[in-house]
Motif scaffolding. Structure first.
Motif, PDB file in Angstrom:
ATOM      1  N   GLU A  88      -8.653  -0.249   9.583  1.00 18.40           N
ATOM      2  CA  GLU A  88      -7.409  -0.897   9.146  1.00 18.40           C
ATOM      3  C   GLU A  88      -6.367   0.208   8.975  1.00 18.40           C
ATOM      4  O   GLU A  88      -6.534   1.114   8.173  1.00 18.40           O
ATOM      5  N   THR A  90      -2.532   0.844   8.008  1.00 20.52           N
ATOM      6  CA  THR A  90      -1.390   0.202   7.357  1.00 20.52           C
ATOM      7  C   THR A  90      -0.206   1.147   7.243  1.00 20.52           C
ATOM      8  O   THR A  90      -0.376   2.334   6.971  1.00 20.52           O
ATOM      9  N   ARG A 113      -1.486  -3.143  10.622  1.00 19.96           N
ATOM     10  CA  ARG A 113      -1.174  -3.891   9.404  1.00 19.96           C
ATOM     11  C   ARG A 113       0.161  -3.400   8.847  1.00 19.96           C
ATOM     12  O   ARG A 113       0.352  -2.192   8.667  1.00 19.96           O
ATOM     13  N   ASN A 152      -1.589  -9.141  10.957  1.00 20.34           N
ATOM     14  CA  ASN A 152      -2.001  -8.761   9.603  1.00 20.34           C
ATOM     15  C   ASN A 152      -0.771  -8.282   8.830  1.00 20.34           C
ATOM     16  O   ASN A 152      -0.423  -7.096   8.863  1.00 20.34           O
ATOM     17  N   TRP A 243      -8.825 -11.640   4.953  1.00 21.90           N
ATOM     18  CA  TRP A 243      -7.670 -10.777   5.181  1.00 21.90           C
ATOM     19  C   TRP A 243      -7.362  -9.933   3.949  1.00 21.90           C
ATOM     20  O   TRP A 243      -6.229  -9.496   3.744  1.00 21.90           O
TER      21      TRP A 243
END
Length: 375
Positions: A88, A90, A113, A152, A243
């Motif tokens: 992930e 971000t 994300r 996302n 999520w």
């Protein structure tokens, strides 16, 4: 599951409530990013051979960085660390930075994300907090990012703003949850020492919202997100099932994380480190090959307290078998003894050796965790 956090300490303007380490002076942006890259190259051993499952660029406002600096950062991250194929990744962004070109550029990066600091969808409240965007810019940024392929998406919202009403808070929640977001973080407005809002309250130039009204807004937050299909998986975090924020969850699960940049924190289970919160001093230390951080070796009592604070914030709660294995009989029995009054009062639930907050417990979570900590 190890994670990497990179702190980008720059903002065009400073919000009235913000106590994060940030600067509105952008002249050090390039030398600071250069120093961050050097820190990554010299201190990536902190998490040893751990594969990174999350990378998080926070701040400050990472979306302020020019494209070439972001490219340089990601090239360094991927050359120095072992990154999972399903990591992930971000990046935080302000809605007014998310032009079509910026969103397109983010899509060219490993970023999957986007975290947007929306805070409110009422223009007057945004102006009160000195936010740079208006409500429509936030809505457009979310929709454009989604339409460009970012599935996302997470946003931040604030409640308990002095100018806020239950009606305006309900509007912000309803409108936000109709947007294509999968995750929501929401916090009550805090008056941290050193902030503009703290000084205004201290000098009787601002009146904080009454605690009862803040709790009503928190209750509305829980009810509204639940009706929209979101689960409250941590006190201040809500998501569509599946999520959840993997990066933030690593903090609450006690995973190893590495922090890079001024004021960033690192944790490897045995020690905690924090970088100096001064941009110029950080750059100088890195360039002179000097130490840029302080370190605390965590004794067993501190490790126990950290465990309680993080685990009890989540809806997964505290596993008594795990607590016994990690900290021994004394700490286990201490926890169980102090939890009894909250179990009897209906603020904690017990299920299959797991103790967790229930709805009533969430509202007094600070008090509960304080009593469970070892002094």
């Amino acid at each position: 599951m190890a994670g990497l956090y990179i702190h980008i300490p720059f903002c065009k303007t400073r919000c009235g409530y913000c106590d994060f380490h940030t600067s509105t002076g952008l002249n050090l942006m390039r030398p600071l990013v250069s120093a961050i890259i050097k820190e990554i190259k010299t201190r990536s051993h902190f998490s040893e051979s751990e594969m990174l499952h999350t990378v998080y660029l926070g701040g400050g406002t990472p979306s302020l960085l020019p494209d070439d600096l972001l490219n340089d950062l990601f090239e360094t991250i991927y050359s120095e660390f072992n990154i999972s194929d399903t990591a992930e990744i971000t990046i935080e962004a302000n809605p007014d930075d998310l032009t079509s070109d910026k969103i397109k550029f983010f899509r060219s990066l490993p970023v999957n994300r986007l975290s947007m600091g929306v805070q409110s969808l009422i223009d007057g409240e945004l102006k009160f907090m000195n936010r740079r965007h208006n409500a429509q810019q936030a809505i457009d940024a979310i929709e454009n990012a989604y339409n460009s392929g970012f599935e996302n998406l997470t946003i931040d919202l604030i409640y308990g703003i002095p100018a806020q009403t239950m009606k305006s808070w309900a509007y912000t929640l309803d409108r936000a949850l109709k947007l294509p977001v999968k995750h929501l973080s929401s916090y009550s407005l805090m008056y941290e020492k050193g902030t503009l809002f703290y000084n205004l309250v201290k000098n009787n130039r601002m009146q904080p919202m009454a605690d009862e009204s803040v709790l009503e807004m928190f209750a509305l937050l829980i009810d509204t997100t639940n009706k929209a299909g979101f689960q409250q998986y941590e006190i201040s975090n809500f998501s569509i099932p599946g999520w959840e924020s993997r990066h933030n969850s690593s903090y609450w699960n006690g995973s190893i994380y590495r922090g890079v940049g001024p004021s960033a924190h690192s944790y490897n289970g045995k020690t905690r480190q924090w970088n100096i919160a001064d941009n110029a001093a950080y750059i100088k230390a890195i360039n002179n090959h000097e130490s840029c951080f302080e370190e605390e070796i965590l004794d067993i009592d501190t490790q126990y307290n950290d465990y309680i604070i993080t685990r009890m914030r989540t809806m997964k709660g505290c596993n008594l078998s795990e607590l016994l294995e990690l900290f021994g009989r004394e700490k286990h029995d201490y926890f169980v003894k102090n939890a009894q009054k909250f179990i009897q009062s209906g603020n904690l639930n017990v299920d299959n050796h797991i103790i967790r907050l229930n709805r009533s417990g969430i509202f007094i979570s600070d008090h509960i965790m304080s009593d469970l900590m070892f002094v």
